[in-house]
Structures are given as C-alpha cells and as structure tokens.
Design an enzyme around this catalytic site. Structure first.
Site, mmCIF file in Angstrom:
data_model
loop_
_atom_site.group_PDB
_atom_site.id
_atom_site.type_symbol
_atom_site.label_atom_id
_atom_site.label_comp_id
_atom_site.label_asym_id
_atom_site.label_seq_id
_atom_site.Cartn_x
_atom_site.Cartn_y
_atom_site.Cartn_z
ATOM 1 N N THR A 122 5.399 -3.384 0.231
ATOM 2 C CA THR A 122 5.038 -2.164 1.038
ATOM 3 C C THR A 122 3.419 -2.169 1.383
ATOM 4 O O THR A 122 2.969 -1.901 2.386
ATOM 5 C CB THR A 122 5.435 -0.917 0.298
ATOM 6 O OG1 THR A 122 6.805 -0.903 -0.080
ATOM 7 C CG2 THR A 122 4.869 0.228 0.853
ATOM 8 N N CYS B 285 23.058 11.050 3.028
ATOM 9 C CA CYS B 285 22.655 11.756 1.934
ATOM 10 C C CYS B 285 22.121 10.731 0.902
ATOM 11 O O CYS B 285 21.639 11.249 -0.099
ATOM 12 C CB CYS B 285 23.918 12.316 1.239
ATOM 13 S SG CYS B 285 24.422 13.626 2.530
ATOM 14 N N THR C 221 -8.744 -5.385 -9.997
ATOM 15 C CA THR C 221 -8.529 -6.691 -10.872
ATOM 16 C C THR C 221 -7.096 -7.122 -10.642
ATOM 17 O O THR C 221 -6.063 -6.337 -10.541
ATOM 18 C CB THR C 221 -8.665 -6.112 -12.232
ATOM 19 O OG1 THR C 221 -9.966 -5.753 -12.492
ATOM 20 C CG2 THR C 221 -8.308 -7.326 -13.369
HETATM 21 C C1 LIG Z 1 11.915 -4.461 0.259
HETATM 22 C C2 LIG Z 1 11.319 -4.462 1.475
HETATM 23 C C3 LIG Z 1 10.034 -4.136 1.674
HETATM 24 C C4 LIG Z 1 9.213 -3.267 0.682
HETATM 25 O O1 LIG Z 1 8.870 -4.264 -0.480
HETATM 26 P P1 LIG Z 1 8.470 -3.759 -1.954
HETATM 27 O O2 LIG Z 1 7.936 -4.721 -2.788
HETATM 28 O O3 LIG Z 1 9.861 -3.114 -2.402
HETATM 29 O O4 LIG Z 1 7.352 -2.603 -1.748
HETATM 30 C C5 LIG Z 1 9.238 -4.220 3.098
HETATM 31 N N1 LIG Z 1 10.126 -4.625 3.863
HETATM 32 C C6 LIG Z 1 11.344 -5.128 3.500
HETATM 33 C C7 LIG Z 1 12.225 -5.487 4.943
HETATM 34 C C8 LIG Z 1 12.089 -4.990 2.484
HETATM 35 O O5 LIG Z 1 13.220 -5.400 2.405
#
Ligand SMILES: *Cc1c(COP(=O)(O)O)cnc(C)c1O
Length: 402
Positions: A72, A324, A237
C-alpha cells in the site's frame, strides 16, 4: 474440524525458511544499518543482500529498489510521489478503473488537491485496452497507472504495450504488481515500466513490508521525511528483519516459481472445470490471461456473504466481491467494471490457491459447494430466482441491502 485455506490472494503464510532467515535480525544482529561502527554493518549488509534479491526477482538493479512499510505504501509513493514531482508539468493522471484501493484512494486524495483523473474502462474479462490509453493522453498527463494483475479476478494486463505508449509520450508509467509477485515472471526491463510496486506477504514473505521499483532517471518526491534512509526517498530506520525476510522470499520465488506455479495451475483448472458444472455458474475474468492460482466464480441468485459464511462453517476460507464483506458496503468496483449486472455482482466467490494447496482440499471444496449453492438459492430473495421462495413472501425482487 477440517480447515481449508483458499484465500492466498488475501495473504500467504510466511515460508519457514523466511522465518529462519529473519530471526537473527531481531536479536543478536539487531544493529541499525545507518550506524557507522562495524556491528551495524552486519545489518547493513543484510539489507543490501535483500535489496539485491528483491531486484533479482524482477530483473532490476539493486539501487532501483526502495523498501516501504507495505505494498500500500509503495502504491502511495508511486502515485503521490510522481504527482508532486511533476505538478508543474501537468495535473492529469490516467488510471484503470480496476486498480487496488491503495491506488484508487491515493488518486481520490489527489483529486482533492487539484489533480484530474481519467479512469479507463476495461472489457468483460477485465483487460484494459491500450488504445484507450492513447485516446486519453493529454499534454498535461504526468502519470499512467495500470496494475500488473488484478487481485480479484486475476486478469493479467497488457503492460508492455501500455508502457510503450507512455514511453513515447515521456509519461511515467506505474504498475502495481503486489498480487502477481511470486506468481508470474516479472522483468521490468522487458515490460518497460518506470515504477512497480511489490508486497512481501502475498508471496510467502512477512506482512508489513513492500518495495517500490523506481527505474533510474524517474523523478519522484518522497512522502515520508526524516533521516534520509532509502536514498532519501523513504525515511525511517529500516525494518531489517522484514527486509531480510522479503529478500529471502524473493530468492525462493525466483528459484522455485516454475515448479509450484505449474502445480497450482493444474489444480486451479481442475477446480474451474468441476465448479462450472454447477447450474447458472460463470467464471469471472479472462479464461487464459489470468494468475495461475486465481478462480473467481459467479453464482446467479445467491449472495456472496452467505456463501462465505456457509463455507466457513465447513472450515473453508474464501473470499467474495459482494457488498457486505467490504468496508464501504459497496459491491466490488472490479466486478461492476467488467459489466456484471447487479444480481451477479452479489454472488461472486474468489478462490485463490497456495503453493501447499492439495488436491484433497480442492476436492473438499468441490464436494461442499454444489449443496451449499443449492441451499442458498432456495432461500434467494432475488427476482427471477427460486420461485418457491418468492411466491410465499411479499418480496418484490431486487436486492435486500439496497
Ligand atoms: C495486497 C495488495 C496491495 C496492498 O499490499 P499490502 O502489502 O497488503 O499493503 C496492493 N495492490 C494489490 C493488487 C494487492 O493485491
């Protein structure tokens, strides 16, 4: 009770070898890699080695890899970092409508700060047409973002063709590969992308660690400021144990991908063949251009949540794009983007296999599914669904939750 985990697109277990590689960096090798003395150098060398391993997975150079706290964060850095760096050049961004929330929400936030976004449609199988990009490019376009593979329906996008178009127009091209890493061969040189996001926990590495590939010469503004770690692009870090784990996971994936992917694909195809025998059932996504472990089904007249709960009672963990189960209570934007009508969006089931998935586990699902689907259809509130239910109630059709 039997437990069958079939939601590997959500997360994977950490490989034992990865855990072992990480262990020393919590305790005896706890040094801060930015410190100067020799004790800390051990940690620095471990981070360097991991950087080389992650780079090796995608044919990048080690100094083109920036570690982040997650996939993310890598997506946020790619999208916002490019926008801020180029805001004097232009404020227009092109993105596919099926991007992960890490990208979509970053874009939404940029919109509030004066950027303009063009969302690209996709076809019924989830593929974004490169021509659509060409038509959307403007003089002030500064970024194009199309994911490498879709996390819900598994569709693989024609990244190379799109990156070529971006290159011709000198526009930064970003691809989110968080779900395809460890499942598909990724070569950033061959693809021609400028930025590519990775996530360790989707490929048997630890959670909470990701990386952004930044091709040499690609301008990007940092989002996290401080001590100047990661070439001043991501201060803080370094998370040494997780970085080491990510490196080890990348190394394992590179060496073993060919063999485990083949096994997954055979099992996945077996699953699809069996499940499509259930009446009024469809496969979402592209029949061939899809991740080797992904199967996304559509069961007309039922609700995904009910299906997930029923399967959970049988010890099976799976996922749905239904409303949901999502934090926004909206049905999946991916399933609506591929043009599924309302009642079908709600009856989706995503099964994603792992390296250790056994045929017995798939058979267990196959044994459970037809009966579960039939039971749910009998109580379905959908119009045109199962008449014996509809007749006896005042329900006039439509969806309960709307
Ligand atoms: C899981 C995922 C993310 C986010 O990765 P995280 O390490 O869980 O934050 C972003 N893009 C796609 C397509 C994902 O499947």
């Amino acid at each position: 009770m039997k437990r069958v985990y079939l939601d590997y697109a959500s997360t994977t277990p950490t490989d034992e070898r990865v855990v072992e590689a990480m262990k020393p960096y919590f305790s005896e090798k706890f040094g801060n890699p930015t410190s100067f003395y020799s004790f800390a150098q051990e940690a620095k060398e471990a981070v360097d080695k991991a950087r080389t391993e992650v780079a090796g997975l995608i044919n990048a150079k080690p100094d083109e890899i920036i570690f982040t706290s997650s996939g993310t964060e890598a997506c946020n850095l790619a999208v916002k970092g490019t926008a801020f760096r180029n805001k004097n050049k232009g404020k227009h961004i092109i993105a596919s409508s099926v991007e992960h929330f890490a990208v979509l929400e970053s874009l939404k936030w940029l919109e509030k700060h004066g950027f303009e976004i063009t969302y690209l449609p996709c076809d019924k199988s989830g593929i974004v047409k490169p021509e659509a990009i060409e038509e959307s490019i403007r003089d002030d376009t500064i970024l194009i973002s199309v994911m490498h593979a879709n996390n819900e329906i598994g569709t693989l996008e024609p990244i190379k063709e799109m990156a070529e178009i971006a290159e011709e127009k000198d526009i930064t091209f970003f691809s989110d590969a968080c779900i395809s890493n460890g499942l598909v061969d990724i070569d950033v040189e061959e693809l021609g992308v400028d930025l590519l996001a990775l996530s360790a926990h989707k490929m048997y590495g630890p959670k909470g660690i990701g990386a952004l590939f930044i091709a040499k010469g690609t301008g990007i503004e940092p989002l996290i400021h401080g001590g100047g770690q990661e070439r001043r692009l991501r201060s803080g870090t370094e998370n040494v144990p997780s970085i080491v784990g990510f490196g080890k996971a990348a190394d394992i994936a590179k060496k073993e991908m060919k063999s485990y992917v083949l096994g997954m694909e055979i099992l996945r195809n077996y699953l699809i063949e069996k499940v499509l025998r259930i009446e009024s059932t469809k496969l979402n996504g592209h029949p061939e251009k899809r991740l080797p472990n992904n199967a996304n089904f559509n069961f007309a007249f039922i609700e995904g949540e009910g299906l997930i709960l029923e399967l959970d009672f049988s010890g099976i963990s799976a996922s749905t794009g239904s409303a949901c189960s999502s934090p926004t209570l909206e049905p999946s934007h991916v399933l609506t983007s591929i043009g599924l009508p309302h009642e079908e969006v709600h009856g989706s089931l995503r099964i994603t296999l792992g390296r250790e998935t056994k045929k017995e586990e798939i058979d267990y699902l196959i044994d459970n599914l037809p009966g579960t689907v039939e039971r749910l259809r009998r109580i379905s509130p959908f119009k045109g669904g199962f008449d014996d239910y509809v007749k006896g109630t005042e329900w006039k059709g439509g969806h309960k939750h709307v």
